[in-house]
Design a protein around this motif. Sequence first.
Motif, PDB file in Angstrom:
ATOM      1  N   VAL A  78       0.823  -1.206  -0.097  1.00 33.60           N
ATOM      2  CA  VAL A  78       0.188   0.112   0.116  1.00 33.60           C
ATOM      3  C   VAL A  78       0.879   1.292  -0.031  1.00 33.60           C
ATOM      4  CG1 VAL A  78      -1.596   1.426   1.378  1.00 33.60           C
ATOM      5  CG2 VAL A  78      -2.021  -1.038   1.031  1.00 33.60           C
ATOM      6  N   LEU A  79       1.799   1.210   0.964  1.00 34.65           N
ATOM      7  CA  LEU A  79       2.779   2.421   0.984  1.00 34.65           C
ATOM      8  C   LEU A  79       3.462   2.565  -0.603  1.00 34.65           C
ATOM      9  CD1 LEU A  79       3.330   4.337   3.263  1.00 34.65           C
ATOM     10  CD2 LEU A  79       5.439   2.929   3.673  1.00 34.65           C
ATOM     11  N   TRP A  80       3.843   1.449  -0.993  1.00 36.73           N
ATOM     12  CA  TRP A  80       4.673   1.755  -2.220  1.00 36.73           C
ATOM     13  C   TRP A  80       3.845   2.269  -3.532  1.00 36.73           C
ATOM     14  CZ3 TRP A  80       9.265   2.078  -4.745  1.00 36.73           C
ATOM     15  CH2 TRP A  80       9.420   1.715  -5.666  1.00 36.73           C
ATOM     16  N   ALA A 274      13.538   3.683  -2.529  1.00 37.43           N
ATOM     17  CA  ALA A 274      13.809   2.713  -3.573  1.00 37.43           C
ATOM     18  C   ALA A 274      14.086   3.390  -5.078  1.00 37.43           C
ATOM     19  CB  ALA A 274      12.621   1.515  -3.880  1.00 37.43           C
ATOM     20  N   ASP A 275      13.458   4.546  -5.076  1.00 37.96           N
ATOM     21  CA  ASP A 275      13.617   5.139  -6.411  1.00 37.96           C
ATOM     22  C   ASP A 275      14.594   6.237  -6.541  1.00 37.96           C
ATOM     23  OD1 ASP A 275      11.766   3.593  -7.930  1.00 37.96           O
ATOM     24  OD2 ASP A 275      10.066   4.763  -7.415  1.00 37.96           O
ATOM     25  N   PHE A 308       9.354  -8.826  -1.474  1.00 35.96           N
ATOM     26  CA  PHE A 308       8.629  -7.459  -1.866  1.00 35.96           C
ATOM     27  C   PHE A 308       9.886  -6.400  -1.679  1.00 35.96           C
ATOM     28  CE2 PHE A 308       6.445  -3.404  -1.484  1.00 35.96           C
ATOM     29  CZ  PHE A 308       5.878  -3.595  -2.914  1.00 35.96           C
ATOM     30  N   LEU A 309      10.579  -6.541  -0.504  1.00 35.95           N
ATOM     31  CA  LEU A 309      11.783  -5.828   0.048  1.00 35.95           C
ATOM     32  C   LEU A 309      13.101  -6.074  -0.815  1.00 35.95           C
ATOM     33  CD1 LEU A 309      11.891  -5.911   3.685  1.00 35.95           C
ATOM     34  CD2 LEU A 309      10.535  -4.052   2.320  1.00 35.95           C
ATOM     35  N   LEU A 310      13.276  -7.270  -1.282  1.00 36.23           N
ATOM     36  CA  LEU A 310      14.564  -7.514  -2.183  1.00 36.23           C
ATOM     37  C   LEU A 310      14.396  -7.099  -3.480  1.00 36.23           C
ATOM     38  CD1 LEU A 310      15.256 -11.199  -0.664  1.00 36.23           C
ATOM     39  CD2 LEU A 310      16.595  -9.225  -0.447  1.00 36.23           C
ATOM     40  N   ASN A 311      13.011  -7.116  -4.112  1.00 31.71           N
ATOM     41  CA  ASN A 311      12.545  -6.456  -5.325  1.00 31.71           C
ATOM     42  C   ASN A 311      12.958  -5.045  -5.465  1.00 31.71           C
ATOM     43  OD1 ASN A 311      12.058  -8.846  -6.797  1.00 31.71           O
ATOM     44  ND2 ASN A 311       9.846  -8.803  -6.126  1.00 31.71           N
ATOM     45  N   LEU A 312      12.496  -4.200  -4.428  1.00 28.94           N
ATOM     46  CA  LEU A 312      12.708  -2.938  -4.276  1.00 28.94           C
ATOM     47  C   LEU A 312      14.136  -2.503  -4.106  1.00 28.94           C
ATOM     48  CD1 LEU A 312       9.956  -1.820  -2.135  1.00 28.94           C
ATOM     49  CD2 LEU A 312       9.901  -1.848  -4.662  1.00 28.94           C
ATOM     50  N   ILE A 313      15.006  -3.243  -3.254  1.00 27.72           N
ATOM     51  CA  ILE A 313      16.304  -2.813  -3.302  1.00 27.72           C
ATOM     52  C   ILE A 313      17.113  -3.293  -4.558  1.00 27.72           C
ATOM     53  CG2 ILE A 313      16.384  -2.845  -0.726  1.00 27.72           C
ATOM     54  CD1 ILE A 313      18.078  -5.462  -1.064  1.00 27.72           C
ATOM     55  N   ALA A 314      16.652  -4.346  -5.313  1.00 28.05           N
ATOM     56  CA  ALA A 314      17.166  -4.545  -6.603  1.00 28.05           C
ATOM     57  C   ALA A 314      17.060  -3.460  -7.605  1.00 28.05           C
ATOM     58  CB  ALA A 314      16.693  -6.095  -7.077  1.00 28.05           C
ATOM     59  N   GLY A 316      17.914  -0.592  -7.440  1.00 30.54           N
ATOM     60  CA  GLY A 316      18.974   0.234  -7.362  1.00 30.54           C
ATOM     61  C   GLY A 316      20.430  -0.227  -8.043  1.00 30.54           C
ATOM     62  N   SER A 317      20.077  -1.633  -8.570  1.00 32.71           N
ATOM     63  CA  SER A 317      21.319  -2.228  -9.365  1.00 32.71           C
ATOM     64  C   SER A 317      20.934  -1.963 -10.790  1.00 32.71           C
ATOM     65  CB  SER A 317      21.056  -3.682  -8.946  1.00 32.71           C
ATOM     66  OG  SER A 317      21.095  -4.059  -7.504  1.00 32.71           O
TER      67      SER A 317
END
Length: 318
Positions: A78-80, A274-275, A308-314, A316-317
């Motif tokens: 929801v926050l994302w 994330a962005d 979900f968190l791992l997808n968001l921090i990815a 940045g790659s």
Amino acid sequence: MALNHELEAVTQALSGHGVDERSLVTILGKWDPMEREAFRKKTPNLFIEDKERHFQRWDDHYVRLLKHEFVRFKNAVVLWSMHPWERDARLVREALKKGKACYYGVLVEISCTRSSEELLGARKAYHSLFDHSIEEDVASHIHGTDRKLLVALVSAYRYEGSKIKDDHAKSEAKIIHNAIKDAHNKNKPISEDDEVIRILATRSKPHLKALYKHYKDISGKNLDEDLDDIRFKEAVQCLCIPQTYFCKVLDSALKIDVDKNTKKALTRVIVTRADIDIKEIKADYNNLYGVSLQQKIEETAKGNYKDFLLNLIARGSN
């Protein structure tokens, strides 16, 4: 032996940040009444034995904690999905409604790590959502030493250009250094110093970063290290070394035995950065703690929330 392994797997699925939904579905869904009873008896941290009536009941405290863990993934999604202005406005509102000083760091974080336009957008969204201004709600909800600084920070509209006058930055570094010394010598809070508040609330971030370097030359210590007031310390870190600030917040949030408010920062930081600067945060985290942020999340978080968190921090790659 298989049951013992499953008991351990279910306990692990319920321990950490989020829950391992896949394990719960696979194992719990097939257990018969005897196996579920064995689970209750062998997990005294989750269940309390009623010796008089001969049954095991959930520990109410753990049930409350578990409710938070089950909704962690939903809250992150929801926050994302929110517009960044609405997201910040709702985060501010939540911090104010909690009514405790431990939540006010969110106000500092939002007011000091957003651009002037982003902070203005959050103020517009707050008007739309709550028919109040952030400034008036901060002033009316917060009392004591935090109020003056926080009102000034959330009201800020800083110059966003890169030009600085280095001699002014050096002069203001001396002003803050003297103010801190004076506060220590007279045993008075730095929060009473209007000049320090003016500098932190109005100066551009490039100016403050130059000031931060000059302060180190003058004092031999970083400015945030010399500050005893937690709110001023957070403000300086968010304005001058934001990636380091976010790394420290993430590291605290990724500890297993922390309170729910500290844990919530994991979602907030990953979603809001994330962005923007998650790549820099990941690099700083690895340098500070000797482990990658991805690995730490893998070790600590569970299930859909972890994925979900791992997808968001990815992101940045890319």
